[in-house]
Scaffold this motif. Sequence first.
Motif, PDB file in Angstrom:
ATOM      1  N   ALA A 135     -63.764  88.941   7.748  1.00  0.00           N
ATOM      2  CA  ALA A 135     -64.471  90.281   7.414  1.00  0.00           C
ATOM      3  C   ALA A 135     -64.651  90.351   5.817  1.00  0.00           C
ATOM      4  N   THR A 136     -64.102  89.363   4.980  1.00  0.00           N
ATOM      5  CA  THR A 136     -64.422  89.190   3.717  1.00  0.00           C
ATOM      6  C   THR A 136     -64.535  87.782   3.475  1.00  0.00           C
ATOM      7  N   PRO A 137     -65.898  87.456   3.520  1.00  0.00           N
ATOM      8  CA  PRO A 137     -66.261  85.998   3.387  1.00  0.00           C
ATOM      9  C   PRO A 137     -66.024  85.346   1.891  1.00  0.00           C
ATOM     10  N   GLY A 138     -65.808  84.300   1.714  1.00  0.00           N
ATOM     11  CA  GLY A 138     -65.520  83.857   0.238  1.00  0.00           C
ATOM     12  C   GLY A 138     -64.277  84.279  -0.187  1.00  0.00           C
ATOM     13  N   THR A 139     -63.456  84.528   0.519  1.00  0.00           N
ATOM     14  CA  THR A 139     -62.107  85.172  -0.190  1.00  0.00           C
ATOM     15  C   THR A 139     -60.778  84.479   0.468  1.00  0.00           C
ATOM     16  N   VAL A 140     -59.977  84.453  -0.415  1.00  0.00           N
ATOM     17  CA  VAL A 140     -58.319  83.644   0.184  1.00  0.00           C
ATOM     18  C   VAL A 140     -57.520  84.635  -0.434  1.00  0.00           C
ATOM     19  N   ARG A 141     -56.422  85.098   0.583  1.00  0.00           N
ATOM     20  CA  ARG A 141     -55.245  85.984  -0.095  1.00  0.00           C
ATOM     21  C   ARG A 141     -54.220  85.115  -0.058  1.00  0.00           C
ATOM     22  N   VAL A 142     -53.431  85.123  -1.181  1.00  0.00           N
ATOM     23  CA  VAL A 142     -52.368  84.474  -1.415  1.00  0.00           C
ATOM     24  C   VAL A 142     -50.958  85.237  -1.591  1.00  0.00           C
ATOM     25  N   ARG A 143     -50.093  85.044  -0.713  1.00  0.00           N
ATOM     26  CA  ARG A 143     -48.821  85.747  -0.832  1.00  0.00           C
ATOM     27  C   ARG A 143     -47.545  85.127  -0.975  1.00  0.00           C
ATOM     28  N   TRP A 144     -46.289  85.783  -1.523  1.00  0.00           N
ATOM     29  CA  TRP A 144     -45.152  84.814  -1.765  1.00  0.00           C
ATOM     30  C   TRP A 144     -43.935  85.943  -2.024  1.00  0.00           C
ATOM     31  N   ASP A 145     -42.737  85.504  -1.588  1.00  0.00           N
ATOM     32  CA  ASP A 145     -41.686  86.384  -1.438  1.00  0.00           C
ATOM     33  C   ASP A 145     -41.285  86.586  -2.931  1.00  0.00           C
ATOM     34  N   PRO A 146     -40.781  87.860  -3.271  1.00  0.00           N
ATOM     35  CA  PRO A 146     -40.602  88.122  -4.680  1.00  0.00           C
ATOM     36  C   PRO A 146     -39.376  87.157  -4.939  1.00  0.00           C
ATOM     37  N   VAL A 147     -39.236  86.871  -6.376  1.00  0.00           N
ATOM     38  CA  VAL A 147     -38.168  86.345  -6.881  1.00  0.00           C
ATOM     39  C   VAL A 147     -37.306  87.202  -7.738  1.00  0.00           C
ATOM     40  N   ALA A 148     -35.851  87.162  -7.477  1.00  0.00           N
ATOM     41  CA  ALA A 148     -35.202  88.222  -8.192  1.00  0.00           C
ATOM     42  C   ALA A 148     -35.096  87.995  -9.774  1.00  0.00           C
ATOM     43  N   GLY A 149     -35.268  88.915 -10.677  1.00  0.00           N
ATOM     44  CA  GLY A 149     -35.159  88.521 -12.038  1.00  0.00           C
ATOM     45  C   GLY A 149     -36.708  88.311 -12.581  1.00  0.00           C
ATOM     46  N   ALA A 150     -37.608  87.916 -11.827  1.00  0.00           N
ATOM     47  CA  ALA A 150     -39.098  87.733 -12.208  1.00  0.00           C
ATOM     48  C   ALA A 150     -39.482  88.917 -12.987  1.00  0.00           C
ATOM     49  N   THR A 151     -40.304  88.630 -14.040  1.00  0.00           N
ATOM     50  CA  THR A 151     -40.843  89.701 -14.596  1.00  0.00           C
ATOM     51  C   THR A 151     -42.417  89.595 -14.262  1.00  0.00           C
ATOM     52  N   SER A 152     -43.107  88.451 -14.038  1.00  0.00           N
ATOM     53  CA  SER A 152     -44.289  88.377 -13.495  1.00  0.00           C
ATOM     54  C   SER A 152     -44.490  86.973 -12.838  1.00  0.00           C
ATOM     55  N   TYR A 153     -45.689  86.679 -12.570  1.00  0.00           N
ATOM     56  CA  TYR A 153     -46.192  85.397 -11.591  1.00  0.00           C
ATOM     57  C   TYR A 153     -47.523  84.885 -12.044  1.00  0.00           C
ATOM     58  N   VAL A 154     -47.539  83.472 -11.854  1.00  0.00           N
ATOM     59  CA  VAL A 154     -48.489  82.768 -12.359  1.00  0.00           C
ATOM     60  C   VAL A 154     -49.094  82.068 -11.093  1.00  0.00           C
ATOM     61  N   VAL A 155     -50.338  81.936 -10.693  1.00  0.00           N
ATOM     62  CA  VAL A 155     -50.909  81.348  -9.758  1.00  0.00           C
ATOM     63  C   VAL A 155     -51.931  80.417 -10.391  1.00  0.00           C
ATOM     64  N   TYR A 156     -51.487  79.148  -9.689  1.00  0.00           N
ATOM     65  CA  TYR A 156     -52.376  77.897 -10.131  1.00  0.00           C
ATOM     66  C   TYR A 156     -53.071  77.588  -8.774  1.00  0.00           C
ATOM     67  N   TRP A 157     -54.363  77.204  -8.875  1.00  0.00           N
ATOM     68  CA  TRP A 157     -55.314  76.747  -8.020  1.00  0.00           C
ATOM     69  C   TRP A 157     -56.139  75.646  -8.223  1.00  0.00           C
ATOM     70  N   GLY A 158     -56.836  75.261  -7.575  1.00  0.00           N
ATOM     71  CA  GLY A 158     -57.678  74.137  -7.617  1.00  0.00           C
ATOM     72  C   GLY A 158     -58.352  73.594  -6.249  1.00  0.00           C
ATOM     73  N   THR A 159     -59.262  72.581  -6.259  1.00  0.00           N
ATOM     74  CA  THR A 159     -59.856  72.232  -5.244  1.00  0.00           C
ATOM     75  C   THR A 159     -59.357  70.660  -4.994  1.00  0.00           C
ATOM     76  N   HIS A 160     -58.078  70.382  -5.402  1.00  0.00           N
ATOM     77  CA  HIS A 160     -57.563  69.063  -5.162  1.00  0.00           C
ATOM     78  C   HIS A 160     -55.918  69.305  -4.750  1.00  0.00           C
ATOM     79  N   SER A 161     -55.299  68.240  -4.375  1.00  0.00           N
ATOM     80  CA  SER A 161     -53.964  68.301  -4.329  1.00  0.00           C
ATOM     81  C   SER A 161     -53.254  67.164  -5.024  1.00  0.00           C
TER      82      SER A 161
END
Length: 729
Positions: A135-161
């Motif tokens: 229903a939303t072409p061209g979109t990826v949704r990324v989720r994760w479990d919260p980390v205790a004590g974390a104040t923020s999160y950083v997502v790293y992405w790329g077209t390689h591994s």
Amino acid sequence: MRTMQGTGQGRVFTLALSGLLALGALSTFACGDPTDAGTTGVLVGLVRDAETKAPLEDATLLVAGIQVQSGSDGRFTLDSVPAGAQQVVASKAGYLGQTVEVQIGVGETEEITVELVADLGPPGPSGVSATTDAATPGTVRVRWDPVAGATSYVVYWGTHSPVNAEQGVRVADAPNPFIHTELSAGTTYYYAVAAIGPEGETRPSAEVSATPDGPISIRFVNPGPTQIVGARFSVTVEIRSVFQLTSVTARVGAFIDDLTYHLESDEWEGFFDLGDTPSPSFQTVHYTATDAAGNTARTAALLRFDKLPVVTMSSPQDDAFTGQSLRVAATCTDDHPAGCQALVIYASAGSTTIRKAVAQASVDQTISLAEFDGTIVTVSARGADFVQDRIPRNVGVARTVYVDASPGLTPVGTSGSGILVDANAGALLAVDGEQDGFPAGALRIVDRASGQSTVVHDAAPEPARDGALFPAGAIFLTGPPGSIRESRNGTSSVLATGLSGFLFEVEGPFAIWASTDELTRRDLNSGTSVTVTPGPTFGDVAPTGEVAWAAEEIFLFEDGVNTQLTNDGDGEFRNTAPVTDGVNVVYQRRNFSPGSIAFAGSILLVSPGDDIVLASDTAYRDLEPHADYEVADGWIAFTRLDISNTKQIWRRSLAGEETQVSAFGEGSRIEAMGLDGEIVFTSEATGTERRYRASVGESPEDVSSGLGEPVYIDGQLHVMMGATLLRVD
């Protein structure tokens, strides 16, 4: 040599237990007692980064109470280490400490390599997922479990591994879930998540990926993800879209380029020059495509940016002359911590290439070129570097060297580089560069006494091809398309354009050239020119100013008047290609009768009454003036076929006496002739081309290889080889 990598434990948000154990080990070993030298050995080694293999400076090594720091090259030495099994404790700030075991022999030296793993921090979030939604072409949704004590999160992405802090596009303060929009259809995107806490950033999480659908797809053609590029590189992508594209751009850091569409390849292309961007480093090319319906697709390719190594060669200079040995001095430098992988010196000629020296950073030694005697050799220095994944790349420089070990050659002048095209007692004339094996480039006059070099013509718009010196400067040929130019007392001028067949001859103080309009003679002393005859033709000029020229018959221009010398040219025969020294005129008669051998002909000497036939060999093809017949101060040199159809050199004296000069089993070719009747010629009778000179009444003398070009200076034979003038003794 052994390479050891211990298992260092990663730390969490509190101080790791392994760190406390390492501190305890340091205090324990520091209290060791001295040991007798008769029961000890020596431990030497190298400390380096486990991933990059770069040497690590100031790492601490402790064994049996003896402590030492690694040097700038990562190396260390521990003397008087007790024999037997010993534990080596290695540590450095920013790296996980490790302990390895080593066996020390009495009186022996043990060598090890210790690889330390970088301390990347506590583990990242778990439960990471990446999903798409039709229903939303061209979109990826990324989720994760919260980390205790974390104040923020950083997502790293790329077209390689893999993707991580060093090799991914960083999105700070990322929400959970992170919704990645405007993506390229059909491209797989990889994600990893890190948490930010009181003690800093965690390691990236386990990697996940997803492949969205959408109205625009961008496919990498060049470079692909993680490909290695230098400072200047092109980018190419293939784009498919439902609607008309309105813009396609690429960005690397602050550099942005609008890509150009190429119909023949159906691809979009752009160019980048990263200039002073730090190297080596990871760089990301961000692509954005927009269509007429307002849709946008974005993707990115990670590049490994690493400038090529720099190879220099201070010796030899280009176009140098040498005997059988040559000093080579070269260096290889690179911005990688390990420097260059190797620096190799090669010598090559034709299909033969021989490795002459190998080093890592520099070479300064004398190499032998004995096997290349008599040839033009390419001496090259090739350097290879290390990039992030330790793939070697090669780059190098090359020099052209003239190798001739003939004992009678003495260097008497050099232009430093370039190819000499003329020389006299006071100066050298050099062309800087070549094309298709012939001189082509800027033109310089070099003073032989002072070495001062003066550029008299730049390579643009037409490179210099040939030239001759005269007291006030130089006259020279440029092209294509073909012009005659002159530098007189520091002032340059164009004397003629539209040359016909590049005819350009200089003898003494006179020069001639043929354009499409006329044959012209110039007096280089006075700087005046006269027309010899209208229309293009072949001609030759004597040092006294007479011009012999051909138009089916042979003519002589003298004192402003043209005189016809032959009158038997017709539809079957053509008299052409004369040469003259002001005393004699020698020409060739070519047979054009039906059924005859094309261009077969004879060599004749103009004489009162009937002309004298010097050679009537009908098997001749393409006779060349100056190579098959030459004149000098009344002497004549010419070629004549023997009974085996081999060209032999003959000499005709002022009195008309003819003498055979060469008698080789292979043909000979005239190169020059002295005013005393000496003939300089080449032959491959010995299997390689050699140069000979034959004085009147003497047998031919082998004087050098066939390299270069002979020239007489004040009656003394010289040879111009590359940038060097050599006297032939």
